[in-house]
Write an enzyme that holds these catalytic residues in place. Structure first.
Site, PDB file in Angstrom:
ATOM      1  N   CYS A  17       0.832  -1.206   0.000  1.00 28.20           N
ATOM      2  CA  CYS A  17       0.000   0.000   0.000  1.00 28.20           C
ATOM      3  C   CYS A  17       0.863   1.251   0.000  1.00 28.20           C
ATOM      4  O   CYS A  17       1.970   1.278   0.533  1.00 28.20           O
ATOM      5  CB  CYS A  17      -0.918   0.005   1.222  1.00 28.20           C
ATOM      6  SG  CYS A  17      -2.063  -1.393   1.237  1.00 28.20           S
ATOM      7  N   ASP A  18       0.322   2.304  -0.594  1.00 30.65           N
ATOM      8  CA  ASP A  18       1.035   3.576  -0.632  1.00 30.65           C
ATOM      9  C   ASP A  18       0.618   4.448   0.558  1.00 30.65           C
ATOM     10  O   ASP A  18      -0.118   4.001   1.443  1.00 30.65           O
ATOM     11  CB  ASP A  18       0.806   4.280  -1.968  1.00 30.65           C
ATOM     12  CG  ASP A  18      -0.656   4.597  -2.256  1.00 30.65           C
ATOM     13  OD1 ASP A  18      -1.476   4.664  -1.309  1.00 30.65           O
ATOM     14  OD2 ASP A  18      -0.991   4.779  -3.432  1.00 30.65           O
ATOM     15  N   ILE A  19       1.057   5.675   0.564  1.00 30.89           N
ATOM     16  CA  ILE A  19       0.805   6.581   1.684  1.00 30.89           C
ATOM     17  C   ILE A  19      -0.694   6.862   1.867  1.00 30.89           C
ATOM     18  O   ILE A  19      -1.139   7.219   2.958  1.00 30.89           O
ATOM     19  CB  ILE A  19       1.610   7.885   1.522  1.00 30.89           C
ATOM     20  CG1 ILE A  19       1.691   8.625   2.837  1.00 30.89           C
ATOM     21  CG2 ILE A  19       1.046   8.751   0.420  1.00 30.89           C
ATOM     22  CD1 ILE A  19       2.753   9.696   2.886  1.00 30.89           C
ATOM     23  N   ILE A  22      -3.896   2.656   0.079  1.00 30.16           N
ATOM     24  CA  ILE A  22      -4.455   1.779  -0.948  1.00 30.16           C
ATOM     25  C   ILE A  22      -3.315   1.071  -1.678  1.00 30.16           C
ATOM     26  O   ILE A  22      -2.166   1.515  -1.649  1.00 30.16           O
ATOM     27  CB  ILE A  22      -5.344   2.558  -1.944  1.00 30.16           C
ATOM     28  CG1 ILE A  22      -4.547   3.655  -2.658  1.00 30.16           C
ATOM     29  CG2 ILE A  22      -6.545   3.144  -1.219  1.00 30.16           C
ATOM     30  CD1 ILE A  22      -5.330   4.390  -3.735  1.00 30.16           C
TER      31      ILE A  22
END
Length: 130
Positions: A17-19, A22
């Site tokens: 997941c990114d910041i 998601i």
């Protein structure tokens, strides 16, 4: 209703997941590739052995239509079907969230083959009985 021929369930890991919390869009390609490799494995086809035999299967084009975002801990299913189009084998791969059944991604992946470093006409796909 699609005529899927293979399905694999996976779970989103935190580091995918990114910041924003998601799944990063590039990670979806890993999910799709893993499903294709597992499909070959289910047909008793070794990707490693194909390569050792001088048969290299390669993605020549990929289209991904994002519908929703997976998040950490989601369990999802990658479902696929295939079609032969000329020298290409086309994988149609869809990702669904297991908990709600919703469609999260639609993908079309064109695969070509090189045999002994020469582009094939796709006949290898017929001999593999995919």
């Amino acid at each position: 209703m699609q005529n899927y021929i293979f399905e694999i369930q996976l779970k989103v890991r935190d580091y995918e997941c990114d910041i924003q919390g998601i799944v990063n869009n590039a990670v979806y390609q890993n999910y799709l590739e893993h499903a294709r490799h597992e499909y070959l494995h289910s047909k008793n086809i070794s990707f490693k052995q194909l390569t050792a035999d001088g048969i290299v299967l390669m993605v020549s084009r990929i289209e991904m239509d994002f519908k929703r975002s997976l998040t950490s801990g989601d369990t999802f299913a990658v479902k696929l079907r295939i079609e032969r189009q000329g020298a290409k084998l086309i994988f149609f791969e869809d990702i669904f969230n297991v908990s709600d059944g919703a469609l999260y991604l639609k993908a079309k992946v064109d695969v070509i083959a090189k045999i002994n470093d020469k582009l094939s006409r796709g006949e290898i796909f017929d001999t593999l009985n995919l």
